[in-house]
Every structure is written in structure tokens, then in C-alpha cells.
Write a protein that holds these residues in place. Structure first.
Motif, mmCIF file in Angstrom:
data_model
loop_
_atom_site.group_PDB
_atom_site.id
_atom_site.type_symbol
_atom_site.label_atom_id
_atom_site.label_comp_id
_atom_site.label_asym_id
_atom_site.label_seq_id
_atom_site.Cartn_x
_atom_site.Cartn_y
_atom_site.Cartn_z
ATOM 1 N N THR A 56 0.827 -1.203 0.000
ATOM 2 C CA THR A 56 0.000 0.000 0.000
ATOM 3 C C THR A 56 0.864 1.256 0.000
ATOM 4 O OG1 THR A 56 -1.539 -1.232 1.383
ATOM 5 C CG2 THR A 56 -1.941 1.117 1.146
ATOM 6 N N ILE A 57 0.488 2.220 -0.858
ATOM 7 C CA ILE A 57 1.180 3.510 -0.831
ATOM 8 C C ILE A 57 0.221 4.667 -0.536
ATOM 9 C CG2 ILE A 57 3.067 2.776 -2.345
ATOM 10 C CD1 ILE A 57 1.618 4.337 -4.628
ATOM 11 N N SER A 58 -1.076 4.488 -0.832
ATOM 12 C CA SER A 58 -2.035 5.563 -0.598
ATOM 13 C C SER A 58 -3.443 4.991 -0.665
ATOM 14 C CB SER A 58 -1.850 6.674 -1.637
ATOM 15 O OG SER A 58 -2.574 7.836 -1.273
ATOM 16 N N ASN A 59 -4.427 5.881 -0.680
ATOM 17 C CA ASN A 59 -5.828 5.493 -0.841
ATOM 18 C C ASN A 59 -6.327 6.033 -2.168
ATOM 19 O OD1 ASN A 59 -5.856 4.590 1.953
ATOM 20 N ND2 ASN A 59 -5.978 6.756 2.495
ATOM 21 N N PHE A 60 -7.155 5.245 -2.854
ATOM 22 C CA PHE A 60 -7.750 5.683 -4.113
ATOM 23 C C PHE A 60 -9.229 5.893 -3.848
ATOM 24 C CE2 PHE A 60 -9.479 5.484 -8.337
ATOM 25 C CZ PHE A 60 -8.492 6.022 -9.137
ATOM 26 N N TYR A 61 -9.617 7.150 -3.712
ATOM 27 C CA TYR A 61 -10.973 7.449 -3.278
ATOM 28 C C TYR A 61 -11.998 7.325 -4.408
ATOM 29 C CZ TYR A 61 -8.969 9.353 1.021
ATOM 30 O OH TYR A 61 -8.304 9.500 2.209
ATOM 31 N N ILE A 62 -13.144 6.737 -4.069
ATOM 32 C CA ILE A 62 -14.315 6.709 -4.942
ATOM 33 C C ILE A 62 -15.450 7.358 -4.155
ATOM 34 C CG2 ILE A 62 -16.060 5.194 -5.981
ATOM 35 C CD1 ILE A 62 -13.841 3.289 -6.711
ATOM 36 N N PRO A 63 -16.218 8.254 -4.777
ATOM 37 C CA PRO A 63 -17.277 8.935 -4.026
ATOM 38 C C PRO A 63 -18.324 7.942 -3.492
ATOM 39 C CG PRO A 63 -16.871 10.029 -6.119
ATOM 40 C CD PRO A 63 -16.118 8.747 -6.161
ATOM 41 N N LEU A 64 -18.797 8.224 -2.289
ATOM 42 C CA LEU A 64 -19.910 7.471 -1.710
ATOM 43 C C LEU A 64 -21.127 8.383 -1.723
ATOM 44 C CD1 LEU A 64 -21.024 4.962 -0.172
ATOM 45 C CD2 LEU A 64 -20.373 6.134 1.955
ATOM 46 N N GLY A 65 -22.140 8.008 -2.509
ATOM 47 C CA GLY A 65 -23.370 8.796 -2.588
ATOM 48 C C GLY A 65 -24.541 8.017 -2.016
ATOM 49 N N VAL A 66 -25.691 8.648 -1.973
ATOM 50 C CA VAL A 66 -26.897 7.967 -1.496
ATOM 51 C C VAL A 66 -28.059 8.255 -2.432
ATOM 52 C CG1 VAL A 66 -26.211 7.959 0.935
ATOM 53 C CG2 VAL A 66 -27.535 9.883 0.045
ATOM 54 N N ALA A 67 -28.907 7.260 -2.595
ATOM 55 C CA ALA A 67 -30.120 7.410 -3.397
ATOM 56 C C ALA A 67 -31.312 7.179 -2.477
ATOM 57 C CB ALA A 67 -30.124 6.413 -4.556
ATOM 58 N N PRO A 68 -32.068 8.234 -2.145
ATOM 59 C CA PRO A 68 -33.187 8.093 -1.213
ATOM 60 C C PRO A 68 -34.487 7.683 -1.899
ATOM 61 C CG PRO A 68 -32.908 10.392 -1.787
ATOM 62 C CD PRO A 68 -31.860 9.634 -2.553
ATOM 63 N N ASN A 69 -35.529 7.539 -1.088
ATOM 64 C CA ASN A 69 -36.916 7.346 -1.560
ATOM 65 C C ASN A 69 -37.182 6.002 -2.221
ATOM 66 O OD1 ASN A 69 -37.622 9.990 -0.705
ATOM 67 N ND2 ASN A 69 -36.733 10.822 -2.592
ATOM 68 N N PHE A 70 -36.401 4.978 -1.896
ATOM 69 C CA PHE A 70 -36.681 3.641 -2.415
ATOM 70 C C PHE A 70 -37.765 2.995 -1.561
ATOM 71 C CE2 PHE A 70 -32.699 3.886 -4.775
ATOM 72 C CZ PHE A 70 -33.008 3.151 -5.911
ATOM 73 N N LEU A 71 -38.923 2.797 -2.150
ATOM 74 C CA LEU A 71 -40.010 2.078 -1.470
ATOM 75 C C LEU A 71 -39.902 0.611 -1.876
ATOM 76 C CD1 LEU A 71 -42.572 2.145 0.286
ATOM 77 C CD2 LEU A 71 -43.881 2.611 -1.816
ATOM 78 N N ILE A 72 -39.459 -0.222 -0.930
ATOM 79 C CA ILE A 72 -39.207 -1.640 -1.210
ATOM 80 C C ILE A 72 -40.075 -2.484 -0.289
ATOM 81 C CG2 ILE A 72 -37.467 -3.459 -1.364
ATOM 82 C CD1 ILE A 72 -35.345 -1.213 -1.557
ATOM 83 N N ASN A 73 -40.964 -3.248 -0.874
ATOM 84 C CA ASN A 73 -41.886 -4.090 -0.099
ATOM 85 C C ASN A 73 -42.602 -3.287 0.991
ATOM 86 O OD1 ASN A 73 -41.075 -6.277 -1.656
ATOM 87 N ND2 ASN A 73 -39.518 -6.924 -0.198
ATOM 88 N N GLY A 74 -43.000 -2.071 0.612
ATOM 89 C CA GLY A 74 -43.790 -1.241 1.516
ATOM 90 C C GLY A 74 -43.005 -0.427 2.519
ATOM 91 N N LYS A 75 -41.664 -0.453 2.441
ATOM 92 C CA LYS A 75 -40.834 0.270 3.423
ATOM 93 C C LYS A 75 -39.827 1.152 2.690
ATOM 94 C CE LYS A 75 -37.599 -0.560 7.230
ATOM 95 N NZ LYS A 75 -36.889 -1.593 8.007
ATOM 96 N N PHE A 76 -39.678 2.410 3.146
ATOM 97 C CA PHE A 76 -38.736 3.335 2.516
ATOM 98 C C PHE A 76 -37.312 3.087 2.998
ATOM 99 C CE2 PHE A 76 -42.492 5.849 1.416
ATOM 100 C CZ PHE A 76 -42.154 6.246 0.122
ATOM 101 N N SER A 77 -36.372 3.150 2.054
ATOM 102 C CA SER A 77 -34.955 2.995 2.371
ATOM 103 C C SER A 77 -34.136 3.987 1.563
ATOM 104 C CB SER A 77 -34.471 1.581 2.050
ATOM 105 O OG SER A 77 -35.113 0.613 2.850
ATOM 106 N N THR A 78 -32.966 4.322 2.092
ATOM 107 C CA THR A 78 -31.964 5.110 1.373
ATOM 108 C C THR A 78 -30.793 4.183 1.097
ATOM 109 O OG1 THR A 78 -32.625 7.202 2.365
ATOM 110 C CG2 THR A 78 -30.384 7.069 1.493
ATOM 111 N N ILE A 79 -30.386 4.101 -0.165
ATOM 112 C CA ILE A 79 -29.377 3.114 -0.561
ATOM 113 C C ILE A 79 -28.026 3.791 -0.798
ATOM 114 C CG2 ILE A 79 -28.728 1.460 -2.357
ATOM 115 C CD1 ILE A 79 -31.607 0.726 -2.699
ATOM 116 N N PRO A 80 -26.955 3.303 -0.135
ATOM 117 C CA PRO A 80 -25.610 3.851 -0.361
ATOM 118 C C PRO A 80 -25.016 3.300 -1.652
ATOM 119 C CG PRO A 80 -25.510 2.054 1.239
ATOM 120 C CD PRO A 80 -26.959 2.234 0.887
ATOM 121 N N MET A 81 -24.302 4.161 -2.393
ATOM 122 C CA MET A 81 -23.721 3.758 -3.672
ATOM 123 C C MET A 81 -22.320 4.343 -3.803
ATOM 124 S SD MET A 81 -27.117 4.364 -6.088
ATOM 125 C CE MET A 81 -26.577 3.301 -7.438
ATOM 126 N N ALA A 82 -21.328 3.483 -3.994
ATOM 127 C CA ALA A 82 -19.949 3.920 -4.198
ATOM 128 C C ALA A 82 -19.591 3.732 -5.669
ATOM 129 C CB ALA A 82 -19.001 3.118 -3.320
#
Length: 440
Positions: A56-82
Motif C-alpha cells: 500500500t502507498i495511498s488510498n484511491f478514493y471513490i465517491p460514496l453517494g446515497v439514493a433516497p426514496n426507495f419504497l421496497i416491499n412497503g418500506k422506505f430505504s436510502t441506498i448507499p452507492m460507491a
């Protein structure tokens, strides 16, 4: 490369960086500065990252975003996405919002069976091998009890072991084909440990089997390894609504839209050149959640693309239909995921992502991942069959172009105002920037 290096892995982190910088970069100090700028300021976290992989010499960053308002089987969730690609998170969020008012996403885990194989060479009478296996099969279970004990307490373990004759593919080639349930762990280490014990049992028991000749007793185990192809570890995600409910800003004629959408999916079902790009869009959503939750996206990719080819030609993972006035869009994908073990308990952002999803089981995570893939695919197909893919994508990509040309705040305001009403393309943006910067 100018020179080979001996004992590189034994060098300290700073020594590795100094060697690389001197060997490869004209601006040695500048290269070192960039590498170190991406170190985490928290020494404990940086040490953790350093120990994930080797050299290892460093870190290679990838953005972590979120996608809200997912209604899945009747329940709302916010999904993390890298993910590093523009428009993916926005598209997923847009799909989530669209379907949240039309019944949401429905998901079902169809099966969670995983697979491992012992590949071996047997030169002898195949009927004697089959009899040997039938008489020895229980020992494969009993001699792995120390490995499977804890997994069995969680409701998992070895499901079955089958002898497969593969001599029609390669001379003398056979397999022990084993199926497993690994509950909330991805299970790679567990499966591989079981397989290596199977191999040991196979060889040892063969040596004392009376019906085998001396040659037959010398079974050659080539390798023992899990498979990332899991066609019986399947999750289904779907959305559906009456055709008229599809109406929105860009869908003035919902019936025509639904029919175009279904045709677009049908093309991906029969045309591999389209199917690859179609499925890549699905993987934009799937990989982003898999990565954010510390799972192995390469294994997932390999297994899913194999599944897309299971009928002899590469085809769409998603499907659509119109039936009795109802539009339905769905996909079924194989997903071997885990929520315990590996990076899930080590990487701080992975732990945060899983907590955001309310610490799901492996089955629940399969459903989140499949929904992200379906949402991404819906967004892409909606754009393709209405405004075109480039309209939204290039507007999202505009910031990347502005960063590339180091546009200042005043320039950004003028550029964004101009391209709010004009088509965004790389060349158009470059021309506009150059005109802005021309001396008056």
C-alpha cells in the motif's frame, strides 16, 4: 521501468513511495505530495487501510453517494452507492422517486444456495468410482464437522455433495460438486475450507478402498475452490403499474412509452451487442451498492454475466411486458453476498453503509442490490426511449469538464446558465470556455 527492485515488499511504506517516485516521475516531490495528500489524517484509519492489501502507498478514493426514496416491499430505504461515474446515483434516485408513487419495488429471494467444487483426475473404472463415492459420502460430512459446527448453529452448512462425471469434456475429469448455505456471510473461506477437507478425505479414502486398483487409488486432486457462478442464489426485483400511471413530464403518451420500453428490452434479449451495454447499466447500480457494502463486485460481475449467458447466448438480465393494461418490469440475478465477515466489520464506511440499510441480513442485502440494478436500468431505458441518454448524462458530466479546465466561480455561473438551454457536449463546453477566456 528503468530498474528492477529486489525485496520491495520488505521496504517501509515511505521507502516504497520514494523508490516509485524517483523511478517513474519527473517531478519526484510532486508525485510524493499527491500520494501523501490522499492519506487519511486519522492514523488508526490509515493503518487499517494499509493492511487491507499489500504494498500500500495511498488510498484511491471513490465517491460514496446515497439514493433516497426507495419504497421496497412497503418500506422506505436510502441506498448507499460507491461509484465514480456521473449520473448513476441521480438516475437511481430519480427512478426511486418515480416508483415510490406507483407501488414501489417488490422483491423476492428465490434461493440462497452457493457452490464449491473439488476438481480431480481419476484413471479407472467409472462405475467403481460411483460406488466408492456412494459408500464414502457420509465421511465428507463427518470429517468437516469441526469446520461446519458454527455455521450449522446459524442455520447453514453443507447442503449436498454430488459426484459429477465430466469425462465428456476432458479425459478422466471428475468433480465433487457441493452446495452450501452460508447465511449472512458470503462464505468464501468457509466453503474453501470444506472443499480442501473434501479433497483430503477423497484421496485418503481412495488409498484404502479395496475395489480400486493401485492406479485407481492414486486420485489426483487438481484444485478445490468455490464457484462465483451461483445460478441457485437468485433474487427477483420488479415494478408494475397500470399503463396510464406511467404518465409524467417526459411521458405524455404512456401507452406508446410502455410499448417502446418493452421493445427496447426485447432488443436487449435477442441482440448481444445491445445486451452488454444494457446489462452494464444494470451493473452500474448493482456494483455501486456491492462496493459500498464491502462485498466483492468482481465475483458478483463474473457470476451475473455468466448467468446472462446461461441459455447459450448473452442476453438481457431484465425483462418487461404489458398484460391486461399493466406494465411490468423485472429482473432476476444471482447474488452471493455477505453482511458479516471480510470488510463488513473492518471498513468504517462499509459499517456505516450497512447501518444506513438498518444492518440487513444477506437476503435483505440481495434485495437492496437487485433493486438498485433495476432502478438504474429503468432510468436508462426511460431516457433512451424518450429524451435520449446524452441529455441527462452530459449535464451531469458538465462539472467534470469544468473541473478539468479549472473553471472559476464566475465562469461556472455563466457556463451553467448557458448550457441550461443548450446541448452539452465536451467540445461545446470547451469552445464556450475558450471564448469566455479570450481577452476583450
Amino acid at each position: 521501468m528503468n530498474n528492477a527492485v529486489a525485496g520491495f515488499s520488505k521496504l517501509s511504506k515511505d521507502e516504497k513511495i520514494n523508490w516509485i517516485a524517483k523511478e517513474y516521475f519527473s517531478n519526484t516531490e510532486g508525485a510524493i505530495a499527491i500520494i501523501k495528500n490522499y492519506w487519511n489524517t486519522n492514523d488508526k484509519i490509515q493503518k487499517l487501510h494499509d493492511e487491507f492489501i499489500e504494498n500500500t502507498i495511498s488510498n484511491f478514493y471513490i465517491p460514496l453517494g446515497v439514493a433516497p426514496n426507495f419504497l421496497i416491499n412497503g418500506k422506505f430505504s436510502t441506498i448507499p452507492m460507491a461509484i465514480e461515474e456521473s449520473s448513476v446515483v441521480a438516475a437511481a434516485a430519480k427512478s426511486a422517486k418515480f416508483w415510490s408513487t406507483r407501488g414501489g419495488f417488490k422483491t423476492t429471494v428465490i434461493n440462497t444456495e452457493k457452490i464449491g467444487q473439488v476438481h480431480f483426475i481419476f484413471k479407472g473404472d467409472e462405475s467403481k468410482l460411483a460406488l466408492f463415492f456412494a459408500q464414502t459420502k457420509t465421511k465428507f460430512f463427518t470429517q468437516t464437522e469441526s469446520i461446519t459446527k458454527n455455521m450449522q448453529k446459524r442455520g447453514g452448512g453443507i447442503l449436498d455433495i454430488v459426484l459429477h462425471d465430466k469425462t465428456f469434456l476432458l479425459p478422466h475429469y471428475f468433480q465433487l460438486h457441493a452446495t452450501f448455505e452460508t447465511k449472512d456471510s458470503m462464505g468464501a473461506n468457509f466453503i474453501n475450507s470444506c472443499l480442501e477437507q473434501f479433497a483430503k478425505t477423497l484421496k485418503e479414502e481412495a488409498l484404502t478402498y479395496d475395489l480400486f486398483s493401485d492406479e485407481e487409488k492414486g486420485i489426483e486432486v487438481v484444485m478445490s475452490i468455490l464457484s462465483n457462478y451461483v445460478p441457485n442464489c437468485i433474487v427477483r426485483a420488479e415494478v408494475s403499474c397500470p399503463i396510464e400511471a406511467l404518465s409524467e413530464k417526459h411521458i405524455i403518451d404512456p401507452k406508446a412509452f410502455a410499448e417502446r420500453f418493452v421493445r427496447a428490452v426485447q432488443i436487449a434479449e435477442v441482440e448481444p451487442f445491445r445486451a452488454v451495454t444494457h446489462n452494464k447499466g444494470i451493473m452500474n447500480g448493482i456494483d455501486a451498492v456491492v462496493l459500498a457494502t464491502g462485498n466483492d463486485f468482481r465475483a458478483v460481475e463474473a457470476g451475473i454475466h455468466a448467468y446472462a449467458s446461461r441459455n447459450g447466448t448473452y442476453s438481457s438480465l431484465s425483462h418487461a411486458k404489458i398484460e391486461n393494461g399493466i406494465f411490468t418490469f423485472w429482473l432476476e440475478v444471482p447474488l452471493a453476498l455477505g453482511t458479516v465477515g471480510g470488510l463488513t466489520s473492518l471498513h468504517p464506511l462499509v459499517k456505516l453503509s450497512l447501518e444506513m440499510l438498518e444492518n440487513p441480513s444477506a437476503k435483505e442485502l440481495m434485495q437492496f442490490v437487485a433493486v438498485a440494478g433495476l432502478a438504474q436500468n429503468f432510468a436508462a431505458l426511460r431516457s433512451l426511449t424518450t429524451t435520449g441518454i446524452q441529455d441527462g448524462h452530459m449535464k451531469m458530466h458538465l462539472n467534470n469538464i469544468l473541473n478539468q479546465f479549472e473553471a472559476n466561480e464566475e465562469e461556472r455561473v455563466l457556463i451553467k446558465k448557458h448550457f441550461k438551454e443548450n446541448v452539452v457536449s465536451h467540445s461545446a463546453v470547451v469552445d464556450f470556455i475558450e471564448n469566455l477566456r479570450k481577452p476583450i
